[in-house]
Design a protein around this motif. Structure first.
Motif: not given
Length: 470
Positions: A6-13, A341-349
């Motif tokens: 989750g943190f990696a995804m946000i940082a990458t973005f 937001t859908g992936v962040l919430q849906g995956t449980g990140m």
């Protein structure tokens, strides 16, 4: 693992858009899609996206019709008196212009909606920034921070969410925080003064003639009255060095004239001024009183404004076409954010990230959970939606605080601290209205505003502790 991803995804973005390696829309779509596949839930990507789009569809609709409504109101001249009043104060002094931006954004923020605030503020101030070659990221940064402080109004959203999540009265949360929030607003205006002085030194002291005339003048004359004569590094959207002599004309078509001040633009409807003013007051009152859902109110308002001000269908089509770029950019960005937001919430990140944040808090910090909550509100409201923070994280933090005697009211007030930073989050649709209308790259805005917005948040937190409300 989901916490790290989750943190990696946000940082990458954030890294990719700040380095301008990807456009915000592409990054909001492709990065979460890639991470969704990486965590082994690629088969559910469609469900996550649909859930995200479903959740943000009302917001997208609201923004679309709000842009049309306020665009029409700007076209017909409703805000011209406000613009002229601010410009009389600003004259052509970069310091006054930046302070005027903060004041205008704060005043317009009283309606509780960031998108309308940014539309009005940018429409009023953009021509001055462009003509004087001022930094446009200064405008977007100051406007976002002023709106972030004012976003804590009970009808703005965060206060109501905090009160609902902790089952306390919104008035009991907000009223004691007024002194601390007032200090935060003063801090924003003070920062605007400092940034304005810096712009003044970079550009020189200018005198702007014929801006407020009511004759048929549409050209603007810039006359240098002084300056350092030493160019500084150019800021995004601005220029560098000192302008000399008299400047007429423009490099860009949209600089040809001050559209918001041109007294002879064909879209003006002076005879309908009071109708438009009354319609806007009724619309904002109905929005505050929640008589109808906000998207419905703006849909009805836009249809009525178009029909009354432009009764002929070709004229209505022309107005819609004039604002189509903003509508498409903003609505496209909102739906792209729905993937994120859908992936962040849906995956449980997002849940794993919140739980990890709470778990790493040392036991000794228990009696100081209000302070901890205030500090955590900065990154958490930036990296997740207000709904996710106030309904997902805040109740967990409040439980930990209650075990050490920290009241829910203190926790609710502390949770409001991060709003000046939150308003520049890539998950806030309104920020795309701001950068889109100002023609500023989102990465440039982010690089500029994060440090100043975080400092403003800490000023509010310090003031809240000093006044004993946190």
């Amino acid at each position: 693992m989901l916490t790290i991803l989750g943190f990696a995804m946000i940082a990458t973005f954030l890294v990719l858009i700040m380095m301008k390696k990807m456009s915000p829309i592409a990054a909001l779509v492709l990065i979460p899609a890639a991470f969704c596949v990486f965590v082994g839930k690629g088969a559910k990507l469609g469900d996550y996206v649909i859930d995200g789009v479903t959740g943000l569809a009302p917001t997208a609709a609201m923004l679309m019709f709000a842009i049309v409504y306020f665009g029409v109101m700007i076209d017909v001249g409703l805000f011209d008196p406000i613009v002229r009043g601010i410009l009389r104060f600003c004259k052509a002094d970069p310091m006054r212009i930046v302070v005027g931006t903060a004041v205008l954004a704060a005043i317009v923020s009283l309606d509780g909606d960031g998108s309308t605030t940014f539309m009005i503020t940018v429409s009023a101030m953009y021509p001055l920034y462009k003509r004087l070659k001022m930094s446009l990221v200064v405008m977007t940064g100051v406007a976002a921070m002023a709106n972030g402080v004012m976003n804590t109004l009970p009808w703005g959203g965060p206060t109501a969410r905090a009160a609902t999540a902790l089952k306390v009265d919104a008035g009991d949360v907000f009223v004691p925080m007024i002194p601390a929030l007032a200090v935060g607003l003063v801090a924003v205006i003070g920062l605007a003064y400092v940034l304005g002085v810096r712009e003044r030194r970079r550009l020189g002291t200018l005198a702007l003639d014929e801006v407020l005339v009511t004759e048929k003048e549409t050209e603007t004359v810039l006359v240098v009255a002084g300056g350092t004569g030493t160019p500084d590094s150019p800021a995004p959207g601005g220029g560098s060095g000192t302008t000399t002599g008299t400047t007429t004309g423009s490099d860009d078509a949209d600089d040809e004239r001050f559209a918001a001040l041109d007294p002879d633009r064909p879209t003006l409807r002076p005879r309908l001024y009071w109708f438009n003013a009354l319609l806007t007051v009724v619309l904002l009152t109905a929005m505050i009183m929640e008589l109808l859902p906000i998207p419905v109110l703006f849909l009805l308002g836009a249809a009525l404004a178009l029909s009354v001000n432009f009764p002929h269908i070709p004229d209505q089509k022309a107005r819609l076409a004039a604002h189509a770029d903003n509508v498409l950019n903003v609505s496209g960005m909102v739906f792209a954010a729905a993937v994120f937001t859908g992936v962040l919430q849906g995956t449980g990140m997002v849940d794993h990230m919140a739980t990890w944040m709470v778990d790493v808090i040392p036991e000794a910090m228990g009696p100081h959970m209000a302070l901890v909550t205030g500090v955590l509100s900065l990154p958490l409201t930036y990296f997740m939606s207000n709904d996710g923070f106030y309904f997902g994280v805040l109740p967990v933090l409040a439980e930990a605080g209650a075990a050490h005697g920290v009241t829910p009211l203190e926790m609710a007030r502390a949770s409001l601290v991060g709003q000046p930073l939150h308003m520049s989050s890539p998950l806030v649709p309104a920020v795309y209205v701001l950068v889109g209308m100002a023609k500023v790259e989102f990465g440039d805005h982010t690089r500029f505003v994060v440090k100043w917005a975080a400092a403003t948040c800490l000023v509010i937190l310090g003031a809240g502790i000093l006044f004993g409300t946190i």
